[in-house]
Design a protein around this motif. Structure first.
Motif, short mmCIF file in Angstrom:
data_model
loop_
_atom_site.label_atom_id
_atom_site.label_comp_id
_atom_site.label_asym_id
_atom_site.label_seq_id
_atom_site.Cartn_x
_atom_site.Cartn_y
_atom_site.Cartn_z
N MET A 1 41.16 24.02 0.26
CA MET A 1 40.77 25.25 -0.37
C MET A 1 39.31 25.58 -0.06
O MET A 1 39.03 26.54 0.61
N ALA A 2 38.37 24.77 -0.49
CA ALA A 2 36.96 25.04 -0.24
C ALA A 2 36.43 24.06 0.80
O ALA A 2 35.39 23.46 0.63
N ARG A 3 37.12 23.90 1.88
CA ARG A 3 36.79 22.89 2.88
C ARG A 3 35.45 23.10 3.55
O ARG A 3 34.84 22.16 4.02
N ASN A 4 34.95 24.33 3.64
CA ASN A 4 33.70 24.57 4.35
C ASN A 4 32.47 24.46 3.48
O ASN A 4 31.36 24.54 3.96
N LEU A 5 32.65 24.27 2.17
CA LEU A 5 31.51 24.02 1.30
C LEU A 5 31.12 22.56 1.44
O LEU A 5 31.97 21.69 1.50
N GLN A 6 29.85 22.29 1.50
CA GLN A 6 29.37 20.93 1.66
C GLN A 6 28.28 20.66 0.66
O GLN A 6 27.55 21.56 0.27
N ILE A 7 28.15 19.42 0.23
CA ILE A 7 27.03 19.03 -0.60
C ILE A 7 25.79 19.02 0.29
O ILE A 7 25.81 18.50 1.41
N ALA A 8 24.72 19.62 -0.19
CA ALA A 8 23.49 19.69 0.59
C ALA A 8 22.90 18.30 0.79
O ALA A 8 22.99 17.45 -0.08
N PRO A 9 22.28 18.05 1.94
CA PRO A 9 21.65 16.75 2.18
C PRO A 9 20.51 16.51 1.20
O PRO A 9 19.87 17.44 0.75
N ALA A 10 20.27 15.24 0.89
CA ALA A 10 19.20 14.88 -0.02
C ALA A 10 17.84 15.07 0.65
O ALA A 10 17.74 15.02 1.87
N GLY A 11 16.83 15.26 -0.14
CA GLY A 11 15.48 15.41 0.39
C GLY A 11 14.78 16.56 -0.26
O GLY A 11 15.38 17.34 -1.00
N PRO A 12 13.50 16.69 0.01
CA PRO A 12 12.72 17.73 -0.65
C PRO A 12 13.01 19.13 -0.11
O PRO A 12 13.40 19.29 1.05
N VAL A 13 12.84 20.10 -0.97
CA VAL A 13 12.93 21.50 -0.56
C VAL A 13 11.52 21.97 -0.31
O VAL A 13 10.62 21.74 -1.12
N THR A 14 11.29 22.61 0.84
CA THR A 14 9.94 23.03 1.19
C THR A 14 9.75 24.54 1.21
O THR A 14 8.64 25.01 1.41
N ASP A 15 10.82 25.31 0.99
CA ASP A 15 10.69 26.77 0.97
C ASP A 15 11.80 27.35 0.10
O ASP A 15 12.88 26.75 -0.04
N ILE A 16 11.53 28.50 -0.48
CA ILE A 16 12.50 29.21 -1.31
C ILE A 16 12.41 30.70 -0.97
O ILE A 16 11.31 31.21 -0.71
N GLN A 17 13.57 31.37 -0.92
CA GLN A 17 13.58 32.78 -0.56
C GLN A 17 14.62 33.50 -1.41
O GLN A 17 15.78 33.07 -1.47
N GLN A 18 14.21 34.58 -2.08
CA GLN A 18 15.13 35.34 -2.92
C GLN A 18 16.15 36.06 -2.04
O GLN A 18 15.81 36.61 -1.00
N ILE A 19 17.41 36.05 -2.48
CA ILE A 19 18.50 36.70 -1.76
C ILE A 19 19.04 37.85 -2.62
O ILE A 19 19.40 37.63 -3.77
N GLU A 32 22.37 38.26 3.52
CA GLU A 32 22.46 37.23 4.55
C GLU A 32 21.58 36.04 4.19
O GLU A 32 20.44 36.21 3.75
N VAL A 33 22.12 34.83 4.36
CA VAL A 33 21.36 33.60 4.10
C VAL A 33 20.97 33.03 5.47
O VAL A 33 21.80 32.44 6.15
N PRO A 34 19.72 33.24 5.89
CA PRO A 34 19.32 32.77 7.23
C PRO A 34 19.06 31.27 7.23
O PRO A 34 18.60 30.69 6.25
N GLY A 35 19.38 30.65 8.33
CA GLY A 35 19.08 29.23 8.49
C GLY A 35 20.01 28.33 7.69
O GLY A 35 21.02 28.77 7.14
N GLU A 36 19.64 27.08 7.62
CA GLU A 36 20.46 26.08 6.94
C GLU A 36 19.95 25.91 5.52
O GLU A 36 18.89 25.34 5.28
N VAL A 37 20.72 26.42 4.57
CA VAL A 37 20.33 26.38 3.17
C VAL A 37 20.65 25.01 2.57
O VAL A 37 21.64 24.38 2.92
N ARG A 38 19.76 24.50 1.69
CA ARG A 38 19.97 23.23 1.01
C ARG A 38 20.66 23.42 -0.34
O ARG A 38 21.21 22.49 -0.90
N GLY A 39 20.57 24.64 -0.88
CA GLY A 39 21.18 24.94 -2.16
C GLY A 39 20.80 26.33 -2.60
O GLY A 39 20.03 27.03 -1.92
N LEU A 40 21.33 26.76 -3.73
CA LEU A 40 21.01 28.06 -4.30
C LEU A 40 20.47 27.85 -5.71
O LEU A 40 21.01 27.05 -6.47
N LEU A 41 19.43 28.59 -6.03
CA LEU A 41 18.87 28.59 -7.38
C LEU A 41 19.39 29.83 -8.09
O LEU A 41 19.27 30.95 -7.56
N ILE A 42 19.99 29.66 -9.26
CA ILE A 42 20.59 30.75 -10.02
C ILE A 42 19.76 30.94 -11.30
O ILE A 42 19.65 30.01 -12.10
#
Length: 91
Positions: A1-19, A32-42
């Motif tokens: 069902m949600a096969r393309n969702l992945q848990i983000a890799p561990a490590g620090p986040v160095t940038d944040i951008q409002q979508i 559009e979410v450019p680049g490789e996102v580590r997660g989303l802040l809601i």
């Protein structure tokens, strides 16, 4: 069902951008979410409608906080009621 969702890799986040949710167009002002996102802040809970790397659309309820998923390419306006969505990156 949600096969393309992945848990983000561990490590620090160095940038944040409002979508701004959007169903078409280029750039964060159009969902559009450019680049490789580590997660989303809601900031405000609601439904989140996204497009994943495989092109499938997924909609699900999200709480306030950090959603640690990778593989998101777009935050869609249709179906999204959550507010204050930001992408977290390791650049």
């Amino acid at each position: 069902m949600a096969r393309n969702l992945q848990i983000a890799p561990a490590g620090p986040v160095t940038d944040i951008q409002q979508i701004t949710p959007g169903d078409a167009g280029v750039g964060v002002a159009n969902g559009e979410v450019p680049g490789e996102v580590r997660g989303l802040l809601i900031a405000t809970a609601g439904n989140l409608s996204i497009t994943v790397a495989g092109g499938q659309n997924r909609t699900f309820p999200v709480p306030v906080g950090i959603l640690p998923i990778a593989g998101v390419t777009r935050v869609r306006a249709t179906g999204t009621t959550a507010v204050g969505i930001s992408a977290l990156y390791d650049v």
